[in-house]
Every structure is written in structure tokens, then in C-alpha cells.
Write a protein that holds these residues in place. Structure first.
Motif, mmCIF file in Angstrom:
data_model
loop_
_atom_site.group_PDB
_atom_site.id
_atom_site.type_symbol
_atom_site.label_atom_id
_atom_site.label_comp_id
_atom_site.label_asym_id
_atom_site.label_seq_id
_atom_site.Cartn_x
_atom_site.Cartn_y
_atom_site.Cartn_z
ATOM 1 N N VAL A 267 0.859 -1.189 0.000
ATOM 2 C CA VAL A 267 0.000 0.000 0.000
ATOM 3 C C VAL A 267 0.896 1.240 0.000
ATOM 4 O O VAL A 267 1.835 1.338 0.803
ATOM 5 C CB VAL A 267 -0.961 0.010 1.205
ATOM 6 N N GLU A 268 0.616 2.152 -0.941
ATOM 7 C CA GLU A 268 1.385 3.395 -1.064
ATOM 8 C C GLU A 268 0.671 4.533 -0.346
ATOM 9 O O GLU A 268 -0.557 4.643 -0.420
ATOM 10 C CB GLU A 268 1.520 3.779 -2.540
ATOM 11 N N TYR A 269 1.452 5.379 0.291
ATOM 12 C CA TYR A 269 0.905 6.517 1.049
ATOM 13 C C TYR A 269 1.585 7.825 0.635
ATOM 14 O O TYR A 269 2.755 7.829 0.257
ATOM 15 C CB TYR A 269 1.149 6.333 2.553
ATOM 16 N N VAL A 283 -3.772 7.648 2.219
ATOM 17 C CA VAL A 283 -3.502 6.408 1.479
ATOM 18 C C VAL A 283 -3.702 6.665 -0.017
ATOM 19 O O VAL A 283 -4.658 7.327 -0.426
ATOM 20 C CB VAL A 283 -4.372 5.236 2.022
ATOM 21 N N ASN A 284 -2.762 6.203 -0.826
ATOM 22 C CA ASN A 284 -2.816 6.472 -2.271
ATOM 23 C C ASN A 284 -3.386 5.294 -3.042
ATOM 24 O O ASN A 284 -4.489 5.351 -3.556
ATOM 25 C CB ASN A 284 -1.416 6.842 -2.773
ATOM 26 N N GLU A 285 -2.647 4.197 -3.125
ATOM 27 C CA GLU A 285 -3.141 3.054 -3.909
ATOM 28 C C GLU A 285 -2.482 1.788 -3.399
ATOM 29 O O GLU A 285 -1.552 1.838 -2.608
ATOM 30 C CB GLU A 285 -2.850 3.251 -5.401
ATOM 31 N N MET A 286 -2.987 0.649 -3.886
ATOM 32 C CA MET A 286 -2.392 -0.613 -3.446
ATOM 33 C C MET A 286 -2.041 -1.474 -4.651
ATOM 34 O O MET A 286 -2.613 -1.338 -5.721
ATOM 35 C CB MET A 286 -3.327 -1.365 -2.512
HETATM 36 MG MG MG Z 1 1.695 4.514 -7.575
#
Ligand code: MG
Ligand code: ADP
Length: 404
Positions: A267-269, A283-286
């Protein structure tokens, strides 16, 4: 298909050695295959490209499209358990496989990660249970939804709901006129508009979750993106505020639990600059698979993200990974294969390998194109200062811009 343990080195009733299969033959599949083979498994890769990085190193390479029924049948025949290395494998193909073999992650979890609208809805649901939420956003699927977009989402970034990666499928928009033009340019496919946030930095968390619900995590990685592509990952004590790390780990675990996820999940933050010292986490995307920001785990941890992918799909025990060295990972893009004069060049690998603690990983791709992921370089060392100094030296040799 219920999950049973696929022990390495086991001879199956059909007389072959226990085999793990992967949908997709890119570099992530290659490193998965290498980890599985190290443990004694045979491997099977399904990818149409005869020169795919994973296909080149696998015992079996099934060269069909992801939807080819015969190809899927062959993969099921060969492999006792199946994973994916690519989030855009069509979910119906994973459903077909999942009816006959353990598939980790499941088609349903991959389907959520494939669609930014479903993914953000999942993040919102998890945030309501106490986790970190996504950036303010609106789904745009119809003209009416376009018109109804709240003005405070502008300036923003319009992102296609499906198939975006490495900053592709994204357009930055200042106002409503630009937004309407950008959506038309996207072909009016389902999109999300996200508010453009001032970022202090970015980070990601990789967890592995077993079918029994046990979850282990790597330390959060600090990521620097350039032109929408991951450029540098730094992982060492003190490079991110502890409070943010704890929040990010807890949120990632909740995201995995609520999906009943089995496998490796990244998971990207964003760390948003709100004027405070630490910033706020969003939270951005997973990614339903190992992640580029976790490649350092191959050299700096006692168990890598690919080892954990093998363990989760095979139903083996999970152990919390331990990072034994500070690490910096540099992404090696095809741009480095082009000299200042525009002519092809080979980067100075001898110079890189003369530096202490450098681990070069090239993915076996024959042609370099700008933006193409050709490999990565991880630097490890006894101290953070030494790792930073060596990584900056390596970057200078390769022509990668230094970073703060
Ligand atoms: Mg990304
Ligand atoms: P991709 O699927 O291409 O990785 P991301 O949504 O992760 O798409 O966007 C790529 C990068 O673009 C991010 O890592 C970040 O640097 C930047 N970015 C994306 N969304 C935002 C935003 N809302 N505000 C500021 N920067 C953003």
C-alpha cells in the motif's frame, strides 16, 4: 479451492516436483520464480512473450494470453498453487484458476486493486473503521458526475480507473475547462479526480497475509518518485517519523484483513505537508503483489517480499522479516542506456560493482526504452552514512540526479 500446504521438494501424485505458477512474466514474476526455485520448487509462468523476464528463467513457460483457455488449463495442470505478478491480469482468468487451484491473491482482491473507484471505496470503508483515508476525490463516470465535481478538488489529477501505472493514464488539471478536456482526452472512460496535494514525501508498506489471517510486515519504505515513476527507495531507522510508520502499518494490515487477503500486498501513502513537522498520512493506492519499493528486501532483509509470496501461496509459515542492513534502492530505467549524444550505451557496471555493498539486479530485457524498468541497484552497508554516500556515488556514475 481450499488451501493445502504445498511443501517444497514434494513429489506430487502425478509424479512431478511441487510446482508454483505465476500469471505474468515481468521482472516481479522473475524474482518470484527465483525465490521459489531457491526453495526447491519447480515453477510455471504464463506469459505470451517468448522473451519475458520470468519465462526465461522458469522450468515451464506457457506462452499464451492471460485469457487463453488452453493456457490456463496447462497452468493448472502444471502448478499446485498459483499467484500473480501483475494486477491487470483479467480477474475472470483468476476466477477460472481459483476454481481448481489455490490462487493467492484471490480474483476478488485483485479486482478491487484493478479499479481505482473500487479501491478508494475500500480505503474509505477501512478509514471509517479507524485507518487512514484517501485524498479527497470524486468518481467521474458520466457527464452528470463530471458537472457535479466539487470545486475544491481543483487543481487536481484525473486518473483513469483502470490500467494506469507509472504515472500513465493521469492528467493534471487546473480548472473545470481543463478537467472536461482531459476527460474527453481519456475517451470518457471511468476516472477519478483527486485533489492535488502538497507532498512532503511518500512511503509504502508491504505486508504478507496467510490464509489463516496471520500478517507480517516490512518496515515502511520512503519513496521518491520522478515523473510519476519510482526513482529511489530508502529504508533505514529514522528516515520517517515513527508515528506515521505505526499508522501506515496499522492501516495496511486493516486493508489486507478486510479483503481477506492472502499473499503479498503493498500500500502506497502520501505524507501531506500540512505545516506540521511530520505531515499527515493519506492512502494512495495498493498493489496486490510484491512491489518495486520492496526490492531492497532481497538484499537487506533475512526474508524477502518474494520469499513471503512463496510462503503465502504455498500455505507455509510466515515469520516477521528482519532488516539487517540500511538500504537504498535505485530504479534503473532504460534512460540510463542512452548516452548524452543520444547513442545507445552500457551503463558503467564495473564502476558500480567496484563500490562496497552494491547489489545489481538486471531483469534480462533485451531492449532499453526510456521509462522501461531494466533493473534496480540496492546499496547496503554498515551505516546509514555509508549507504547514502555509496548510493549517491552510484547515482553519479549512472547519471541519476542526486536527491536530498
Ligand atoms: Mg503509484
Ligand atoms: P501510478 O499507478 O502511476 O503509480 P499514482 O496514483 O501512484 O499512480 O501516482 C503516481 C505518482 O504521482 C505518485 O506516487 C505521486 O508522486 C504523484 N501523485 C499522484 N496523485 C497525487 C496527488 N493527489 N497529489 C500529489 N501528487 C500525486
Amino acid at each position: 479451492m481450499s488451501r493445502k500446504t504445498v511443501l517444497p521438494g514434494q513429489v506430487t501424485p502425478s509424479g512431478h516436483l511441487a510446482t508454483l505458477g505465476v500469471m505474468g512474466g515481468g521482472q516481479l514474476g522473475r524474482m518470484f520464480v527465483q525465490a521459489a526455485q531457491e526453495m526447491g520448487y519447480f515453477t510455471a509462468v504464463l506469459d505470451a512473450d517468448p522473451a519475458s523476464p520470468a519465462g526465461l528463467v522458469s522450468h515451464y513457460h506457457i506462452q499464451t494470453s492471460y485469457e487463453d483457455e488452453q493456457g490456463l488449463a496447462q497452468l493448472m495442470q502444471r502448478a499446485e498453487a498459483i499467484t500473480t505478478e501483475f494486477e491487470n491480469v483479467p480477474a475472470p482468468a483468476l476466477v477460472t484458476l481459483g476454481a481448481h487451484r489455490p490462487v493467492a491473491p484471490s480474483a476478488q482482491a485483485v479486482a478491487v486493486a484493478q479499479d481505482r473507484i473500487a479501491e478508494k471505496a475500500h480505503f474509505v470503508a477501512c478509514a471509517q473503521a479507524g485507518g487512514v483515508g484517501p485524498a479527497p476525490y470524486a468518481a467521474i463516470e458520466t457527464e452528470a458526475l463530471l458537472q457535479a465535481v466539487p470545486g475544491d478538488l481543483l487543481p487536481g489529477i484525473l486518473k483513469t480507473a483502470r490500467l494506469g501505472y507509472d504515472g500513465k493514464g493521469q492528467i493534471r488539471v487546473q480548472d473545470r475547462a481543463e478537467l472536461a478536456a482531459a476527460w474527453a482526452q481519456m475517451g470518457r472512460v471511468p476516472c477519478v479526480l483527486e485533489k492535488l496535494l502538497p507532498l512532503k514525501t511518500e512511503l509504502s508498506v508491504i505486508v504478507a497475509r496467510g490464509a489463516d489471517g496471520q500478517v507480517v510486515h516490512f518496515p515502511p519504505q520512503r519513496n521518491l518518485h520522478r515523473a510519476g515513476i519510482l526513482a529511489v527507495t530508502e529504508v533505514f531507522e529514522g528516515n520517517l517519523p515513527n508515528a506515521l510508520c505505526e499508522q501506515a502499518i496499522a492501516t495496511t494490515e486493516a486493508i489486507a484483513h478486510q479483503l481477506q487477503y492472502v499473499g503479498v500486498l503493498c500500500v502506497e501513502y502520501f505524507v501531506v505537508d500540512d505545516g506540521s513537522n511530520t505531515g499527515t498520512l493519506v492512502v494512495n493506492e495498493m498493489a496486490p503483489r510484491p512491489h518495486h519499493s520492496g526490492h531492497y528486501t532481497l538484499n537487506a532483509c533475512d526474508v524477502s517480499q518474494f520469499d513471503l509470496q512463496v510462503r503465502t501461496m504455498a500455505g507455509l509459515p510466515l515469520v516477521p522479516p528482519r532488516q539487517h542492513s540500511p538500504a537504498i534502492m535505485l530504479n534503473l530505467l532504460g534512460d540510463l542506456w542512452v548516452g548524452a549524444n543520444g547513442q545507445p550505451q552500457t551503463p558503467d557496471w564495473a564502476g558500480i560493482l567496484a563500490l562496497p555493498g552494491t547489489h545489481l539486479h538486471l531483469y534480462g530485457k533485451l531492449s532499453a526504452r526510456p521509462g522501461r524498468k531494466m533493473g534496480h541497484l540496492t546499496v547496503t552497508g554498515a551505516s546509514i552514512e555509508q549507504v547514502r554516500q555509496t548510493a549517491l556515488q552510484a547515482a553519479a556514475l549512472l547519471g541519476i540526479e542526486p536527491w536530498a
